[in-house]
Design a protein around this motif. Structure first.
Motif, PDB file in Angstrom:
ATOM      1  N   THR A  41       7.701  36.294  -0.679  1.00 50.29           N
ATOM      2  CA  THR A  41       8.152  37.196  -1.729  1.00 50.29           C
ATOM      3  C   THR A  41       9.461  36.685  -2.291  1.00 50.29           C
ATOM      4  O   THR A  41      10.415  36.465  -1.555  1.00 50.29           O
ATOM      5  CB  THR A  41       8.347  38.624  -1.182  1.00 50.29           C
ATOM      6  OG1 THR A  41       7.119  39.062  -0.606  1.00 50.29           O
ATOM      7  CG2 THR A  41       8.770  39.585  -2.278  1.00 50.29           C
ATOM      8  N   ILE A  42       9.479  36.471  -3.604  1.00 50.89           N
ATOM      9  CA  ILE A  42      10.686  36.063  -4.312  1.00 50.89           C
ATOM     10  C   ILE A  42      10.899  37.069  -5.430  1.00 50.89           C
ATOM     11  O   ILE A  42      10.074  37.183  -6.334  1.00 50.89           O
ATOM     12  CB  ILE A  42      10.570  34.641  -4.897  1.00 50.89           C
ATOM     13  CG1 ILE A  42      10.300  33.623  -3.792  1.00 50.89           C
ATOM     14  CG2 ILE A  42      11.837  34.282  -5.667  1.00 50.89           C
ATOM     15  CD1 ILE A  42      10.030  32.220  -4.292  1.00 50.89           C
ATOM     16  N   GLY A  43      11.995  37.795  -5.333  1.00 45.87           N
ATOM     17  CA  GLY A  43      12.254  38.836  -6.331  1.00 45.87           C
ATOM     18  C   GLY A  43      11.188  39.904  -6.242  1.00 45.87           C
ATOM     19  O   GLY A  43      10.934  40.454  -5.178  1.00 45.87           O
ATOM     20  N   ASN A  44      10.514  40.182  -7.346  1.00 49.96           N
ATOM     21  CA  ASN A  44       9.463  41.204  -7.350  1.00 49.96           C
ATOM     22  C   ASN A  44       8.072  40.576  -7.475  1.00 49.96           C
ATOM     23  O   ASN A  44       7.133  41.232  -7.876  1.00 49.96           O
ATOM     24  CB  ASN A  44       9.701  42.219  -8.461  1.00 49.96           C
ATOM     25  CG  ASN A  44       9.672  41.591  -9.839  1.00 49.96           C
ATOM     26  OD1 ASN A  44       9.691  40.377  -9.983  1.00 49.96           O
ATOM     27  ND2 ASN A  44       9.631  42.421 -10.856  1.00 49.96           N
ATOM     28  N   THR A  45       7.972  39.298  -7.097  1.00 48.44           N
ATOM     29  CA  THR A  45       6.693  38.602  -7.138  1.00 48.44           C
ATOM     30  C   THR A  45       6.336  38.108  -5.743  1.00 48.44           C
ATOM     31  O   THR A  45       7.181  37.571  -5.038  1.00 48.44           O
ATOM     32  CB  THR A  45       6.741  37.399  -8.110  1.00 48.44           C
ATOM     33  OG1 THR A  45       7.171  37.863  -9.386  1.00 48.44           O
ATOM     34  CG2 THR A  45       5.378  36.751  -8.243  1.00 48.44           C
ATOM     35  N   GLU A  46       5.109  38.321  -5.357  1.00 51.29           N
ATOM     36  CA  GLU A  46       4.615  37.873  -4.062  1.00 51.29           C
ATOM     37  C   GLU A  46       3.659  36.701  -4.293  1.00 51.29           C
ATOM     38  O   GLU A  46       2.741  36.804  -5.099  1.00 51.29           O
ATOM     39  CB  GLU A  46       3.889  39.023  -3.366  1.00 51.29           C
ATOM     40  CG  GLU A  46       3.614  38.778  -1.920  1.00 51.29           C
ATOM     41  CD  GLU A  46       3.149  40.044  -1.215  1.00 51.29           C
ATOM     42  OE1 GLU A  46       3.468  40.186  -0.043  1.00 51.29           O
ATOM     43  OE2 GLU A  46       2.470  40.875  -1.845  1.00 51.29           O
TER      44      GLU A  46
END
Length: 63
Positions: A41-46
């Motif tokens: 998960t990076i920021g609000n993206t998986e």
């Protein structure tokens, strides 16, 4: 309104974070038995990785 310089700087920061995360994934061994080997998960993206590449990604939303 954000300046173009700030936007470029933030894009570089995001790219560096993604590169660092990909290096971690490359060094870790896959978790077998799923449709993907590793999840990050990076920021609000998986991101879901399969055989060393991004198999698919999804945007996380708050409920």
């Amino acid at each position: 309104m954000r300046s173009q310089h700030y936007q470029k700087l933030m894009a570089q920061v995001r790219a560096t974070r993604i590169q660092t995360a990909l290096k971690q994934i490359y060094t870790l061994r896959p978790i077998c038995g799923r449709d993907y080997d590793y999840r990050l998960t990076i920021g609000n993206t998986e991101y879901f990785y399969l055989h060393g590449g991004v198999a698919f990604s999804r945007l996380l939303v708050e409920s």
